[in-house]
Design an enzyme around this catalytic site. Structure first.
Site, short mmCIF file in Angstrom:
data_model
loop_
_atom_site.label_atom_id
_atom_site.label_comp_id
_atom_site.label_asym_id
_atom_site.label_seq_id
_atom_site.Cartn_x
_atom_site.Cartn_y
_atom_site.Cartn_z
N ILE A 85 78.55 9.45 73.52
CA ILE A 85 78.79 8.30 74.39
C ILE A 85 80.22 8.33 74.93
O ILE A 85 81.12 8.90 74.32
CB ILE A 85 78.53 6.94 73.69
CG1 ILE A 85 78.90 7.00 72.21
CG2 ILE A 85 77.09 6.52 73.85
CD1 ILE A 85 78.65 5.70 71.49
N GLU A 121 77.85 -2.97 67.83
CA GLU A 121 77.78 -2.34 66.51
C GLU A 121 79.15 -1.76 66.15
O GLU A 121 80.04 -1.69 66.99
CB GLU A 121 76.80 -1.16 66.53
CG GLU A 121 75.37 -1.52 66.79
CD GLU A 121 74.55 -0.28 67.08
OE1 GLU A 121 74.87 0.82 66.57
OE2 GLU A 121 73.58 -0.40 67.84
N LYS A 123 81.47 1.52 65.17
CA LYS A 123 81.44 2.97 65.39
C LYS A 123 81.88 3.63 64.08
O LYS A 123 83.05 3.63 63.72
CB LYS A 123 82.36 3.38 66.54
CG LYS A 123 82.23 4.87 66.85
CD LYS A 123 82.85 5.23 68.18
CE LYS A 123 82.47 6.61 68.65
NZ LYS A 123 82.73 7.66 67.69
#
Ligand code: IVH
Length: 684
Positions: A85, A121, A123
Site C-alpha cells: 500500500i 486499523e 499498521k
C-alpha cells in the site's frame, strides 16, 4: 473413553475442545480451564493418536510440533497477488486529508456529497503472511515474497499457538486469510533477557526476530520465540458470501477464530481519520507490540472494487506513518552509572536524536559483555531503539561508520573503570558474574540511595512520599549518610528542599512517624540484607521469634530454617557480623522503630496449614497473589516462591507455567482458584 464412544468420535471431540481452549488462551487471553486440565485432554488425544495413527489429522492440536529441517524454502505462486500500500509520510493531518481527497476525486464525488466511510486499523510491524484454509483446515502458509511469488513457511507457522489449525464454525471450502506475524515487545524482551543471561547475542528488534524465525529452514529456530498474528484482509476464497464491508469481513475472520486486533474503528471523512491517527499516537507506547503507523481502508467492498488499483497499490487503502522507533545517531561517549547493589552500567551519550516520539540523548548499553559483542565504539554510528516504555537502548552499530575521533588501531576504546565513578571504591567482577560492581556498599552514595529507597518501599517500611527525587536530594546534600539519619530530619529541613511544599514536608514527617510502628519481618526486609526477600524475612521471624536471636544465630543455626541454604545463611551471618550494621540497627531502634514482641513465634501444628509450604503461581481473578499469600499464611502456611520437594501445595491460577509443570512432575498437590476459595471459606 466409555464403552459407547469410538476413538474416532472421542478424538474429534478432544480436537474440538482443545482448539476451543487454545483460542481462549492464545487469542482471547481468557482461559476457561487450568493448564493442567488442558494438558490432560492433550495427553488423552496423543494417546488415541498413538494407538490409532490412521486417525491423525493435520488440524490436530498435537501437530503444532517442531518439524524437520528443510533444504530450502519452496517458492509458491500466490493465487492472488499480495500487494503493498501507498505510504503517507506526512506525520501530520496532511496525510489523512490527502488520502480522503484522492478517494473522493477518484469516486467523482461532488463537494457536498456525504463523507466516505473508512475502516481504520493499526499498521503492524512484522512479516506479511498468507494462510490458506481448505475446508477450514490450515494447509499452507506463505510469505509475501515479491508479491507474486512467496515462500512456503507452513512448518514454522504451524508452531504459532495463536494461528488456528482449523477454523471455527461454518468455514468456506477455500479461504485465504492475510495478516501480519509479529513478536510482542514483552516476548522480545524476555528473549533478549535470556540471551543476555546466557551470554548469547541479543536480537535487534521484534520485527527482524519474527521475520528471521519464520523464514528459517530449521524449525528449531522457533524455540523460545513466541510469535503472534493479526489478520487484516483476504486472499482468494470460494463459496463464501463476503460481508459488504471490510470491517464486517474482519469480524467474520474473528468469528472463525483468527486473531484480529481490537484497535480498529469505523470513521467518516478526513476528520475521522485524523481522530484515529491521533488517538493511536497517544496509545502507541502502551500497546504491547510495535506499530509503524495506521492503515485507512475504504470500508465498502463495492467502493473498493470501483476504486481498483494503480500499478500495484490499491487506491482504497493507505498507510499513515508515525515517527520511527529506531534511528541511527553518533555515539559521542560512554558514561558509567552505578545502580542497585552497586552494578555498573555503561550508558551511551548520543548525538540527540528524535526516536519513538521523543528526543533521546542517553541509552543503555546494558553491560560490557554486550557492548563488546556488538562491537560498539565511541565515534561509531549506532542504532538506537526506543519503543513502548522500555528504556532507550543501543541495539547495534552501523558497520564502517567510525569517525576516527579516538586513537586508531584500538579495537575497543572504552574500558570499565577500576574505581567507582561515584565513590572511588574498587570495582570488581566476581567469577561467573557478568556484571562489574562497586565495592563501596553503603559508603557509595549511589548505593545509599538505593538502600534508602528500598528501606522506604511499600513492602518494607512503607514510607509514603520518600521517592526517587527526594532520596537523590537527601543523599546528595549529605543529609542522609546512614539510614537512621532520615528519622532525625524535621519539617523545616524537608521544606527547604527543592519542589517540597510545607504541606508535603509535614506529610512526610507523619509518614516517617507512622513507619516506626513496624513489624519485625518488614524491618528485617527493609535492612536490605542481600538474599533476604520478604519470604525469607518472615521465615526467620517465624523460626527465631526475636531479632536478637536472629542477630546472634550462627550459620549452622540459620541453616536449620526451612528454605534457607548455605548462600543465604552466609549472607545473613556476614551482615550481622559487621559492627556498622549493628550500629545502624541500634540507631533505628533508638529513633523509635518498634514491633510487637515474639510476633513470629507460633507453635507448630495449631493451624490448618501449619507445616505446609504453599507456592502460588499464575493469575487469580478474585484476589491478588499477595492477598492470597497473606490469607494462607494466616492459616499457618509458609508461602514460598519456588517449587521443590518440600512444597506441599501449589495454587495454580490462570496461565500458570513452569512452576505448575514442575509441581506436576514432582506429584505435588495442585489447587485451582476454586479449590483455594473453597478452602479459605471453610477455614476462616
Ligand atoms: S493491507 C491490499 N493492513 O504493510 C492491501 N497491510 O504495504 C494489503 N501491514 O507488507 C495490505 N498492517 O504486511 C494492510 N492493517 C494492515 C497492515 C498491513 C501491516 C503491512 C503488510 C504489507 C504492508 C503494506
Amino acid at each position: 473413553m466409555d464403552l459407547f464412544t469410538t476413538p474416532v468420535a472421542r478424538a474429534a471431540e478432544l480436537r474440538q475442545q482443545l482448539n476451543h481452549h487454545a483460542h481462549r488462551y492464545y487469542v482471547l487471553d481468557a482461559p476457561e480451564i487450568p493448564d493442567a486440565e488442558y494438558d490432560k485432554l492433550f495427553a488423552e488425544l496423543q494417546a488415541i493418536e498413538a494407538a490409532h495413527p490412521e486417525l491423525l489429522t493435520p488440524d490436530s492440536p498435537t501437530q503444532r510440533v517442531i518439524g524437520k529441517v528443510l533444504d530450502g524454502l519452496v517458492p509458491v505462486r500466490h493465487a492472488l497477488p499480495m500487494l503493498s500500500i501507498k505510504t503517507e509520510t506526512d506525520y501530520g493531518e496532511g496525510g489523512a486529508i490527502a488520502f480522503d481527497q484522492r478517494v473522493r476525486n477518484a469516486l467523482e464525488l461532488p463537494d457536498d456529497a456525504p463523507p466516505v466511510e473508512y475502516c481504520c486499523e493499526l499498521k503492524f510491524d512484522g512479516l506479511a503472511i498468507n494462510l490458506r484454509y481448505e475446508r477450514g483446515v490450515l494447509v499452507q502458509a506463505t510469505t509475501r515474497g515479491d508479491g507474486e511469488t512467496g515462500e512456503d513457511v507452513t512448518q514454522n507457522i504451524r508452531t504459532i499457538g495463536q494461528i488456528p489449525l482449523k477454523l471455527f464454525g461454518d468455514a468456506p471450502p477455500l479461504i485465504e486469510v492475510r495478516g501480519e506475524c509479529y513478536m510482542r515487545r514483552d516476548d522480545f524482551e524476555k528473549l533478549n533477557a535470556r540471551q543476555r543471561a546466557f551470554g548469547e547475542k541479543t536480537f535487534i528488534n521484534p520485527r527482524n526476530t519474527a521475520a528471521g524465525a519464520i523464514r528459517q529452514l530449521d524449525p528449531k529456530g522457533m524455540r523460545g520465540k513466541r510469535l503472534s498474528f493479526f489478520a487484516y484482509g483476504l486472499g482468494v476464497f470460494e463459496d463464501w458470501r463476503q460481508p459488504a464491508t471490510h470491517s464486517a469481513t474482519l469480524d467474520a475472520l474473528a468469528a472463525f477464530g483468527v486473531p484480529v486486533a481490537k484497535q480498529r474503528a469505523i470513521v467518516r471523512g478526513a476528520q475521522g481519520l485524523i481522530g484515529f491517527h491521533r488517538d493511536i499516537a497517544e496509545k502507541r507506547d502502551a500497546l504491547p507490540f510495535d506499530i509503524d503507523g495506521v492503515v485507512y481502508k475504504v470500508n465498502s467492498i463495492a467502493l473498493q472494487k470501483q476504486l481498483g488499483f494503480v500499478t500495484r497499490e490499491p487506491r482504497w487503502a493507505v498507510a499513515h506513518k508515525y515517527p520511527a522507533q529506531e534511528q541511527v545517531t553518533r555515539l559521542n561517549g560512554i558514561e558509567v552509572q552505578v545502580g542497585r547493589t552497586g552494578k555498573l552500567t555503561p550508558v551511551a551519550k548520543l548525538e540527540p536524536v528524535f526516536v519513538g516520539g521523543t528526543t533521546v540523548s542517553n541509552a543503555t548499553l546494558h553491560n560490557l559483555f554486550e557492548l563488546r559483542r556488538k562491537g560498539v565504539r565511541i565515534g561509531d554510528e549506532v542504532i538506537v531503539r526506543r519503543a513502548g516504555d522500555v528504556i532507550p537502548e543501543v541495539v547495534g552499530r552501523v558497520p564502517g561508520s567510525w569517525n576516527g575521533t579516538t586513537r586508531a588501531g584500538y579495537v575497543h576504546n572504552f574500558l570499565m573503570p577500576k574505581q567507582c565513578p561515584v565513590c572511588g571504591s574498587d570495582v570488581v567482577r566476581e567469577k561467573g558474574d557478568r556484571e562489574y560492581r562497586c565495592t563501596g556498599g553503603l559508603f557509595c552514595a549511589a548505593q545509599r540511595k538505593q538502600a534508602l529507597l528500598h528501606f522506604a518501599s511499600r513492602k518494607a517500611m512503607d514510607i509514603e512520599g520518600l521517592g526517587d527525587k527526594l532520596v537523590d536530594q537527601l543523599v546528595d546534600a549529605d543529609l542522609v549518610k546512614h539510614l537512621p539519619d532520615v528519622y532525625a530530619l524535621g519539617v523545616q529541613q524537608f521544606a527547604a528542599l527543592e519542589r517540597m511544599a510545607e504541606k508535603s514536608a509535614q506529610n512526610l514527617v507523619a509518614a516517617l512517624e507512622a513507619s516506626k510502628d513496624a513489624t519485625l519481618p518488614r524491618f528485617l526486609f527493609a535492612l536490605g540484607i542481600r538474599q533476604v526477600g520478604e519470604a525469607t524475612a518472615k521465615d526467620l521471624v517465624k523460626y527465631f521469634g526475636a531479632l536478637e536471636r536472629i542477630m546472634q544465630a550462627s550459620e549452622e543455626q540459620l541453616l536449620e530454617v526451612d528454605d534457607i541454604g548455605p548462600i543465604v545463611a552466609r549472607s545473613i551471618h556476614t551482615f550481622f557480623a559487621q559492627p556498622h550494621n549493628r550500629e545502624v540497627i541500634a540507631q533505628l531502634r533508638a529513633a523509635g522503630i518498634h514491633w510487637p514482641e515474639h510476633e513470629g513465634a507460633v507453635d507448630a501444628g495449631d493451624k490448618p496449614l501449619s507445616g505446609k509450604t504453599v507456592v502460588l503461581t499464575g493469575g487469580l481473578s478474585s484476589m491478588s497473589r499477595d492477598e492470597a499469600g497473606a490469607k494462607l499464611e494466616a492459616l499457618g502456611a509458609k508461602v514460598a516462591g519456588s517449587v521443590s520437594k518440600k512444597t506441599g501445595i501449589v495454587v495454580a491460577g490462570e496461565a500458570a507455567g513452569s512452576k505448575l509443570a514442575k509441581a506436576q512432575e514432582l506429584g505435588i498437590e495442585i489447587w485451582d482458584e476454586a479449590k483455594l476459595l473453597e478452602f479459605l471459606a471453610e477455614n476462616t
